[in-house]
Design a protein around this motif. Structure first.
Motif, PDB file in Angstrom:
ATOM      1  N   ASP A  35       2.491   5.365   5.670  1.00 15.33           N
ATOM      2  CA  ASP A  35       2.484   4.183   4.809  1.00 15.33           C
ATOM      3  C   ASP A  35       1.421   4.421   3.734  1.00 15.33           C
ATOM      4  O   ASP A  35       0.230   4.225   3.984  1.00 15.33           O
ATOM      5  N   THR A  36       1.845   4.877   2.540  1.00 19.14           N
ATOM      6  CA  THR A  36       0.832   5.230   1.534  1.00 19.14           C
ATOM      7  C   THR A  36       0.155   3.991   0.957  1.00 19.14           C
ATOM      8  O   THR A  36      -0.967   4.069   0.468  1.00 19.14           O
ATOM      9  N   GLY A  37       0.830   2.833   1.043  1.00 20.69           N
ATOM     10  CA  GLY A  37       0.213   1.583   0.593  1.00 20.69           C
ATOM     11  C   GLY A  37      -1.066   1.322   1.383  1.00 20.69           C
ATOM     12  O   GLY A  37      -2.066   0.834   0.842  1.00 20.69           O
ATOM     13  N   TYR A  40      -3.961   3.204  -0.192  1.00 20.91           N
ATOM     14  CA  TYR A  40      -4.508   2.531  -1.392  1.00 20.91           C
ATOM     15  C   TYR A  40      -5.253   1.259  -1.005  1.00 20.91           C
ATOM     16  O   TYR A  40      -6.273   0.913  -1.599  1.00 20.91           O
ATOM     17  N   ARG A  41      -4.751   0.575   0.009  1.00 15.53           N
ATOM     18  CA  ARG A  41      -5.425  -0.641   0.472  1.00 15.53           C
ATOM     19  C   ARG A  41      -6.797  -0.307   1.088  1.00 15.53           C
ATOM     20  O   ARG A  41      -7.764  -1.040   0.898  1.00 15.53           O
ATOM     21  N   ALA A  42      -6.868   0.789   1.836  1.00 16.06           N
ATOM     22  CA  ALA A  42      -8.143   1.156   2.476  1.00 16.06           C
ATOM     23  C   ALA A  42      -9.183   1.547   1.418  1.00 16.06           C
ATOM     24  O   ALA A  42     -10.360   1.178   1.534  1.00 16.06           O
ATOM     25  N   VAL A 114      -8.271   8.185  -8.109  1.00 19.43           N
ATOM     26  CA  VAL A 114      -7.935   7.674  -6.769  1.00 19.43           C
ATOM     27  C   VAL A 114      -6.570   8.241  -6.373  1.00 19.43           C
ATOM     28  O   VAL A 114      -6.383   8.777  -5.277  1.00 19.43           O
ATOM     29  N   ARG A 115      -5.623   8.198  -7.302  1.00 22.83           N
ATOM     30  CA  ARG A 115      -4.277   8.677  -7.011  1.00 22.83           C
ATOM     31  C   ARG A 115      -4.299  10.169  -6.671  1.00 22.83           C
ATOM     32  O   ARG A 115      -3.626  10.626  -5.760  1.00 22.83           O
ATOM     33  N   LYS A 116      -5.102  10.921  -7.442  1.00 19.07           N
ATOM     34  CA  LYS A 116      -5.156  12.366  -7.241  1.00 19.07           C
ATOM     35  C   LYS A 116      -5.611  12.678  -5.809  1.00 19.07           C
ATOM     36  O   LYS A 116      -5.011  13.486  -5.101  1.00 19.07           O
ATOM     37  N   GLY A 135       6.147   4.087  -0.374  1.00 15.52           N
ATOM     38  CA  GLY A 135       5.145   3.779  -1.394  1.00 15.52           C
ATOM     39  C   GLY A 135       5.779   3.365  -2.699  1.00 15.52           C
ATOM     40  O   GLY A 135       6.777   2.630  -2.715  1.00 15.52           O
ATOM     41  N   ARG A 136       5.193   3.855  -3.808  1.00 10.89           N
ATOM     42  CA  ARG A 136       5.701   3.500  -5.136  1.00 10.89           C
ATOM     43  C   ARG A 136       6.129   4.726  -5.929  1.00 10.89           C
ATOM     44  O   ARG A 136       6.940   4.646  -6.829  1.00 10.89           O
ATOM     45  N   ASP A 137       5.519   5.883  -5.605  1.00  8.04           N
ATOM     46  CA  ASP A 137       5.715   7.086  -6.420  1.00  8.04           C
ATOM     47  C   ASP A 137       6.115   8.280  -5.557  1.00  8.04           C
ATOM     48  O   ASP A 137       5.906   9.421  -5.943  1.00  8.04           O
ATOM     49  N   ILE A 138       6.651   8.024  -4.388  1.00  7.95           N
ATOM     50  CA  ILE A 138       6.905   9.142  -3.461  1.00  7.95           C
ATOM     51  C   ILE A 138       8.058  10.015  -3.961  1.00  7.95           C
ATOM     52  O   ILE A 138       7.942  11.238  -4.006  1.00  7.95           O
ATOM     53  N   GLN A 185       2.685 -10.544  -9.738  1.00 10.46           N
ATOM     54  CA  GLN A 185       1.632  -9.867 -10.487  1.00 10.46           C
ATOM     55  C   GLN A 185       1.598  -8.372 -10.144  1.00 10.46           C
ATOM     56  O   GLN A 185       1.462  -7.518 -11.016  1.00 10.46           O
ATOM     57  N   ARG A 186       1.744  -8.062  -8.853  1.00 10.73           N
ATOM     58  CA  ARG A 186       1.725  -6.642  -8.458  1.00 10.73           C
ATOM     59  C   ARG A 186       2.949  -5.894  -8.986  1.00 10.73           C
ATOM     60  O   ARG A 186       2.849  -4.756  -9.414  1.00 10.73           O
ATOM     61  N   ASP A 187       4.119  -6.550  -8.988  1.00 14.20           N
ATOM     62  CA  ASP A 187       5.325  -5.928  -9.565  1.00 14.20           C
ATOM     63  C   ASP A 187       5.009  -5.482 -10.983  1.00 14.20           C
ATOM     64  O   ASP A 187       5.324  -4.363 -11.378  1.00 14.20           O
ATOM     65  N   LEU A 189       1.973  -5.106 -12.571  1.00 11.52           N
ATOM     66  CA  LEU A 189       0.917  -4.088 -12.696  1.00 11.52           C
ATOM     67  C   LEU A 189       1.397  -2.725 -12.200  1.00 11.52           C
ATOM     68  O   LEU A 189       1.149  -1.701 -12.832  1.00 11.52           O
ATOM     69  N   ASP A 190       2.103  -2.704 -11.071  1.00  9.96           N
ATOM     70  CA  ASP A 190       2.541  -1.428 -10.487  1.00  9.96           C
ATOM     71  C   ASP A 190       3.588  -0.737 -11.362  1.00  9.96           C
ATOM     72  O   ASP A 190       3.653   0.487 -11.402  1.00  9.96           O
ATOM     73  N   SER A 191       4.404  -1.516 -12.068  1.00 15.49           N
ATOM     74  CA  SER A 191       5.440  -0.849 -12.870  1.00 15.49           C
ATOM     75  C   SER A 191       5.008  -0.559 -14.301  1.00 15.49           C
ATOM     76  O   SER A 191       5.720   0.155 -15.005  1.00 15.49           O
ATOM     77  N   THR A 192       3.871  -1.106 -14.728  1.00 14.17           N
ATOM     78  CA  THR A 192       3.455  -0.844 -16.112  1.00 14.17           C
ATOM     79  C   THR A 192       2.223   0.049 -16.222  1.00 14.17           C
ATOM     80  O   THR A 192       1.795   0.362 -17.326  1.00 14.17           O
ATOM     81  N   ARG A 193       1.629   0.446 -15.077  1.00 12.91           N
ATOM     82  CA  ARG A 193       0.437   1.285 -15.182  1.00 12.91           C
ATOM     83  C   ARG A 193       0.813   2.657 -15.775  1.00 12.91           C
ATOM     84  O   ARG A 193       1.968   3.091 -15.672  1.00 12.91           O
ATOM     85  N   LYS A 194      -0.206   3.315 -16.356  1.00 11.68           N
ATOM     86  CA  LYS A 194       0.064   4.593 -17.047  1.00 11.68           C
ATOM     87  C   LYS A 194       0.382   5.721 -16.059  1.00 11.68           C
ATOM     88  O   LYS A 194       1.313   6.477 -16.226  1.00 11.68           O
TER      89      LYS A 194
HETATM   90  O1   DC Z   1       3.128  -1.009  -0.032  1.00 12.71           O
HETATM   91  P1   DC Z   1       1.939  -1.982  -0.214  1.00 12.71           P
HETATM   92  O2   DC Z   1       2.363  -3.318  -0.755  1.00 12.71           O
HETATM   93  O3   DC Z   1       1.095  -2.106   1.011  1.00 12.71           O
HETATM   94  O4   DC Z   1       1.031  -1.273  -1.342  1.00 12.71           O
HETATM   95  C1   DC Z   1      -0.148  -1.851  -1.817  1.00 12.71           C
HETATM   96  C2   DC Z   1      -0.427  -1.429  -3.240  1.00 12.71           C
HETATM   97  O5   DC Z   1      -0.772  -0.048  -3.302  1.00 12.71           O
HETATM   98  C3   DC Z   1       0.716  -1.621  -4.237  1.00 12.71           C
HETATM   99  O6   DC Z   1       0.673  -2.893  -4.859  1.00 12.71           O
HETATM  100  C4   DC Z   1       0.511  -0.503  -5.224  1.00 12.71           C
HETATM  101  C5   DC Z   1      -0.262   0.544  -4.481  1.00 12.71           C
HETATM  102  N1   DC Z   1       0.522   1.726  -4.124  1.00 12.71           N
HETATM  103  C6   DC Z   1       0.635   2.729  -5.064  1.00 12.71           C
HETATM  104  O7   DC Z   1       0.161   2.568  -6.181  1.00 12.71           O
HETATM  105  N2   DC Z   1       1.273   3.884  -4.753  1.00 12.71           N
HETATM  106  C7   DC Z   1       1.816   4.077  -3.545  1.00 12.71           C
HETATM  107  N3   DC Z   1       2.427   5.214  -3.263  1.00 12.71           N
HETATM  108  C8   DC Z   1       1.722   3.045  -2.563  1.00 12.71           C
HETATM  109  C9   DC Z   1       1.072   1.882  -2.888  1.00 12.71           C
END
Ligand code: DC
Length: 233
Positions: A35-37, A40-42, A114-116, A135-138, A185-187, A189-194
């Protein structure tokens, strides 16, 4: 003949039930689930504890400088049948699901450094294949060659309601409006970040589960996975 293992990438908006499906799929296939989320949460929880992030501010320099002090590990819980997140040796599974972390996680996960760091760890976990990662970018960045890619969607209201119920069950005090606002809000931010925004990989299968129960979803996805594994043999 022994079947060759594959990588299954599950991406999508928050609270689309990705982790429930991914967990069940991994257990049934005997694969590792990540669970990659949670990762990021940790990191977000760590940044909150150090006051590197809070309502409306983030100290990126300090966070980047301290990334080396963050040790993340998953440990399998036999009873619960899934891997729990440990931050610097402490089980933080409950804390990382709090609304406070949810409100700040998009800000922290937009930081490229952080992502790296996390993507490097995720690559290592997939070295042996036999992995279900959500996750979001797997499917786009972490494992662009994954053999099976799914992109999960559902209406914001459905997703917020699911997350709201889940949090109440776990003893968190929240309101539905607060959760809906956070989901929307997360939708955004997560879809518009660079860096590595949330988007569907061209070869991912889109899966809208607004009106589908868990059992049906699981059966369909499990079937897709078996077909891919068969093709890969
Ligand atoms: O899956 P989740 O809702 O627990 O993820 C929390 C946040 O982590 C989500 O809003 C964006 C970020 N995230 C990310 O940027 N890339 C991932 N691969 C997984 C999560």
């Amino acid at each position: 003949m022994k079947k060759r293992k594959i990588i299954i990438a599950i991406d999508g908006f928050s609270s689309t039930g990705k982790s429930t499906i991914a967990k069940e799929l991994a257990n049934k296939l005997g694969y590792l689930y990540v669970d990659t989320g949670a990762m990021y949460r940790a990191v977000t929880l760590y940044a909150m504890q150090q006051d590197f992030v809070g309502k409306g501010y983030i100290n990126k320099e300090k966070l980047i400088e301290n990334l080396q002090n963050i040790d993340l590990k998953f440990e399998y819980n036999q009873k619960l049948k899934f891997s729990e997140m440990y931050l610097n040796g402490k089980n933080v599974e409950k804390e990382i699901r709090s609304i406070e972390v949810s409100k700040l996680v998009s800000m922290v996960s937009a930081v490229p450094e952080v992502r790296k760091k996390l993507v490097e760890q995720q690559h290592k976990m997939g070295a042996e294949k036999g992995l279900v990662m959500d996750g979001r970018d797997i499917g786009t960045v972490v494992f662009p060659d994954a053999e099976l890619k799914l992109f999960m969607t559902a209406s914001p209201e459905k997703r917020a309601y699911r997350r709201y119920k889940e949090l109440l069950d776990r003893g968190h005090e929240v309101t539905f409006e607060e959760i809906l606002h956070n989901v929307e809000q997360r939708d955004h931010l997560d879809s518009t970040r660079k860096d590595s925004p949330l988007k569907k990989a061209p070869d991912a299968i889109e899966f809208d589960n607004s009106n589908m129960g868990l059992k049906e979803q699981f059966e369909r996805i499990y079937h897709m996975a078996l077909l891919r594994i068969e093709k890969n043999a």
